[in-house]
Design a protein around this motif. Structure first.
Motif, PDB file in Angstrom:
ATOM      1  N   CYS A   3      58.489  34.543  10.899  1.00  0.00           N
ATOM      2  CA  CYS A   3      57.594  35.342  10.036  1.00  0.00           C
ATOM      3  C   CYS A   3      58.376  35.991   8.908  1.00  0.00           C
ATOM      4  N   GLY A   4      59.588  36.452   9.208  1.00  0.00           N
ATOM      5  CA  GLY A   4      60.427  37.031   8.163  1.00  0.00           C
ATOM      6  C   GLY A   4      60.795  36.005   7.099  1.00  0.00           C
ATOM      7  N   LEU A   5      61.128  34.780   7.511  1.00  0.00           N
ATOM      8  CA  LEU A   5      61.446  33.734   6.538  1.00  0.00           C
ATOM      9  C   LEU A   5      60.239  33.393   5.677  1.00  0.00           C
ATOM     10  N   VAL A   6      59.058  33.392   6.285  1.00  0.00           N
ATOM     11  CA  VAL A   6      57.844  33.105   5.510  1.00  0.00           C
ATOM     12  C   VAL A   6      57.590  34.204   4.481  1.00  0.00           C
ATOM     13  N   LEU A   7      57.776  35.457   4.882  1.00  0.00           N
ATOM     14  CA  LEU A   7      57.596  36.564   3.940  1.00  0.00           C
ATOM     15  C   LEU A   7      58.616  36.490   2.811  1.00  0.00           C
ATOM     16  N   ILE A   8      59.854  36.144   3.132  1.00  0.00           N
ATOM     17  CA  ILE A   8      60.872  35.989   2.096  1.00  0.00           C
ATOM     18  C   ILE A   8      60.478  34.882   1.131  1.00  0.00           C
ATOM     19  N   SER A   9      59.932  33.777   1.657  1.00  0.00           N
ATOM     20  CA  SER A   9      59.519  32.673   0.800  1.00  0.00           C
ATOM     21  C   SER A   9      58.395  33.082  -0.145  1.00  0.00           C
ATOM     22  N   VAL A  10      57.449  33.866   0.367  1.00  0.00           N
ATOM     23  CA  VAL A  10      56.289  34.232  -0.441  1.00  0.00           C
ATOM     24  C   VAL A  10      56.655  35.262  -1.507  1.00  0.00           C
ATOM     25  N   PHE A  11      57.482  36.247  -1.149  1.00  0.00           N
ATOM     26  CA  PHE A  11      57.793  37.355  -2.070  1.00  0.00           C
ATOM     27  C   PHE A  11      59.253  37.312  -2.510  1.00  0.00           C
ATOM     28  N   SER A  12      59.790  36.129  -2.748  1.00  0.00           N
ATOM     29  CA  SER A  12      61.210  36.000  -3.072  1.00  0.00           C
ATOM     30  C   SER A  12      61.568  36.686  -4.392  1.00  0.00           C
ATOM     31  N   GLU A  13      60.686  36.645  -5.380  1.00  0.00           N
ATOM     32  CA  GLU A  13      61.008  37.289  -6.664  1.00  0.00           C
ATOM     33  C   GLU A  13      61.162  38.798  -6.499  1.00  0.00           C
ATOM     34  N   PHE A  14      60.291  39.397  -5.706  1.00  0.00           N
ATOM     35  CA  PHE A  14      60.333  40.850  -5.518  1.00  0.00           C
ATOM     36  C   PHE A  14      61.474  41.265  -4.596  1.00  0.00           C
ATOM     37  N   LEU A  15      61.764  40.482  -3.571  1.00  0.00           N
ATOM     38  CA  LEU A  15      62.775  40.859  -2.587  1.00  0.00           C
ATOM     39  C   LEU A  15      64.196  40.678  -3.097  1.00  0.00           C
ATOM     40  N   HIS A  46      65.729  32.990  -3.185  1.00  0.00           N
ATOM     41  CA  HIS A  46      64.864  32.060  -3.907  1.00  0.00           C
ATOM     42  C   HIS A  46      64.948  30.656  -3.305  1.00  0.00           C
ATOM     43  N   GLY A  47      66.112  30.271  -2.804  1.00  0.00           N
ATOM     44  CA  GLY A  47      66.233  28.966  -2.173  1.00  0.00           C
ATOM     45  C   GLY A  47      65.426  28.849  -0.899  1.00  0.00           C
ATOM     46  N   THR A  48      65.133  29.983  -0.254  1.00  0.00           N
ATOM     47  CA  THR A  48      64.321  29.962   0.955  1.00  0.00           C
ATOM     48  C   THR A  48      62.944  29.398   0.670  1.00  0.00           C
ATOM     49  N   ARG A  49      62.368  29.752  -0.456  1.00  0.00           N
ATOM     50  CA  ARG A  49      61.030  29.258  -0.787  1.00  0.00           C
ATOM     51  C   ARG A  49      61.028  27.753  -0.947  1.00  0.00           C
ATOM     52  N   VAL A  50      61.994  27.205  -1.672  1.00  0.00           N
ATOM     53  CA  VAL A  50      62.001  25.765  -1.932  1.00  0.00           C
ATOM     54  C   VAL A  50      62.274  24.985  -0.654  1.00  0.00           C
ATOM     55  N   SER A  51      63.316  25.374   0.088  1.00  0.00           N
ATOM     56  CA  SER A  51      63.693  24.623   1.282  1.00  0.00           C
ATOM     57  C   SER A  51      62.621  24.703   2.365  1.00  0.00           C
ATOM     58  N   LEU A  61      67.315  17.473  -4.961  1.00  0.00           N
ATOM     59  CA  LEU A  61      67.037  18.431  -6.025  1.00  0.00           C
ATOM     60  C   LEU A  61      68.324  18.793  -6.749  1.00  0.00           C
ATOM     61  N   GLN A  62      68.206  19.052  -8.025  1.00  0.00           N
ATOM     62  CA  GLN A  62      69.354  19.383  -8.853  1.00  0.00           C
ATOM     63  C   GLN A  62      69.058  20.651  -9.642  1.00  0.00           C
ATOM     64  N   GLN A  63      70.112  21.203 -10.241  1.00  0.00           N
ATOM     65  CA  GLN A  63      69.938  22.358 -11.109  1.00  0.00           C
ATOM     66  C   GLN A  63      68.927  22.016 -12.200  1.00  0.00           C
ATOM     67  N   PRO A  64      68.091  22.970 -12.630  1.00  0.00           N
ATOM     68  CA  PRO A  64      68.095  24.405 -12.302  1.00  0.00           C
ATOM     69  C   PRO A  64      67.282  24.795 -11.062  1.00  0.00           C
ATOM     70  N   VAL A  65      66.800  23.814 -10.280  1.00  0.00           N
ATOM     71  CA  VAL A  65      66.088  24.151  -9.049  1.00  0.00           C
ATOM     72  C   VAL A  65      67.065  24.833  -8.091  1.00  0.00           C
ATOM     73  N   VAL A  66      66.585  25.856  -7.412  1.00  0.00           N
ATOM     74  CA  VAL A  66      67.418  26.600  -6.469  1.00  0.00           C
ATOM     75  C   VAL A  66      66.911  26.323  -5.063  1.00  0.00           C
ATOM     76  N   SER A  67      67.709  25.625  -4.274  1.00  0.00           N
ATOM     77  CA  SER A  67      67.437  25.393  -2.855  1.00  0.00           C
ATOM     78  C   SER A  67      68.742  25.574  -2.099  1.00  0.00           C
ATOM     79  N   TRP A  68      68.647  25.620  -0.779  1.00  0.00           N
ATOM     80  CA  TRP A  68      69.859  25.791   0.017  1.00  0.00           C
ATOM     81  C   TRP A  68      70.800  24.613  -0.165  1.00  0.00           C
TER      82      TRP A  68
END
Length: 380
Positions: free
Chosen positions: A49-61, A171-176, A325-332
């Protein structure tokens, strides 16, 4: 003797039927009770649940945006967050110590020393780098960061371009995570449809589908990834590449689920309730969707939960090898590309932190998947 007065029964005792407890509700309650007894699965569910919240609100967190950089802070070490200031008495408040930066004249590499005379105040809901929440709403508030909008803090260090690693990992949490979930969703459709048709009809249909599955499973995974990724045009944008990688992972990951669905359909198609549905005139789609699939829904959910880590690892591996995926995309996986350089690892080991995030996500999803599978087992 007089007849005894007739006693009236209460309304709830007038019938032998139990209170209104539908079977599917009782089954969900039983599964939930079993799941709660598995402490490791509950702990994993909380972290998930914490990872999901981080993915949803990554810009704010995130303390900053993933692309903000400072050329003077390349490979800056992590800054320790302090909560109590004891230099001038006892004062509560978050802060970090700034760096004293010196450049080596021979290697031109920056060396950092903690400057305890320079404190950077840190606050909550501070104003910082501007961003668009979910790409729609312009905002500039961050959950945590330096109180001075022009100052950057590096809780997990910086990369070789002076970008905040904590913000990039968040931010990589959301993409991955989204690639894992989207890939599993497509794999679910392919696995259930093809596996269901194979097990329900049998014969030539079963033979053709199984030969395709065996062919895909016989090909080594990494060369197959490399071949499919090479087919993606290099001039595609970030969004197009994202969807292409998701489809590639789905085309590979549906075979295991199809095998499971096919085996269950082979055993269920001879059951009495399936025969009764056919004799009642139900079409094939209704027999499969309303009668056969619900009988092992819990097993499918557990299989899907355990398939998400595979998708995340696959995306990470492709991006790490430069095929995803390549730059500028941010993933793990993109962040771990910097860990290919042994000099970066020796001088800045915090560039491996995205690998820690991958490990945590995979373990959490495996814990939850094992817990669901054990809780839904009717023979346990």
């Amino acid at each position: 003797m007089g007849l005894l007065p007739e006693r009236s029964l209460p309304p709830e005792a007038a019938t032998n039927e139990p209170d209104e407890i539908p079977g599917d509700v009782a089954q969900r309650v039983l599964i939930w009770r079993r799941f709660k007894r598995n402490k490791l699965a509950v702990f994993g569910a909380l972290l998930l649940c914490g990872l999901v919240l981080i993915s949803v609100f990554s810009e704010f967190l995130s303390p900053s945006t993933p692309y903000a950089y400072d050329a003077e802070r390349t490979h800056a070490p992590p800054q320790r967050l302090h909560f109590v200031d004891t230099d001038d008495g006892f004062e509560l408040g978050m802060y970090v110590y700034d760096y004293r930066v010196e450049r080596d004249e021979e290697t031109y590499a920056n060396t950092y020393e903690v400057d305890e005379s320079a404190k950077v105040p840190v606050g909550l809901f501070v104003q910082g780098q501007a961003y668009r929440m979910w790409g729609l709403f312009p905002m500039d508030r961050h959950l945590i960061g330096a109180k001075d909008p022009d100052t950057e803090v590096y809780f997990l260090g910086a990369d070789r371009n002076g970008r905040d690693m904590a913000s990039r990992i968040i931010h990589g949490t959301r993409v991955s995570m989204s690639i894992g979930l989207a890939g599993v969703a497509l794999s679910f459709v392919l696995g259930v449809v093809l596996g269901g048709l194979s097990g329900y009809f049998g014969g030539r249909t079963d033979n053709y589908v199984q030969r395709v599955i065996e062919f895909l499973m016989s090909i080594p995974t990494i060369p197959l990834w490399m071949g499919l990724s090479a087919a993606v045009p290099r001039d595609w944008g970030a969004i197009q590449t994202y969807f292409a990688i998701t489809v590639i992972l789905s085309l590979i990951g549906w075979t295991d689920l199809a095998r499971v669905v096919r085996g269950r359909f082979l055993s269920l198609r001879q059951e009495d309730f399936v025969t009764a549905a056919r004799l009642d005139g139900c079409r094939t789609g209704r027999v499969i969707g309303r009668h056969m699939l619900p009988s092992f829904t819990s097993h499918i959910i557990a299989s899907l939960t355990l398939a998400v880590p595979f998708m995340i690892l696959a995306e990470t591996s492709l991006s790490f090898l430069g095929l995803g995926l390549q730059q500028p995309v941010v993933s793990w996986g993109v962040l771990l590309q910097e860990a290919q350089n042994i000099h970066s690892i020796s001088g800045a080991p915090w560039v491996l932190l995205p690998g820690v995030a991958v490990t945590v996500a995979v373990l959490v999803l495996n814990f939850v998947g094992d817990g669901i599978r054990d809780a839904a087992d009717p023979y346990k």
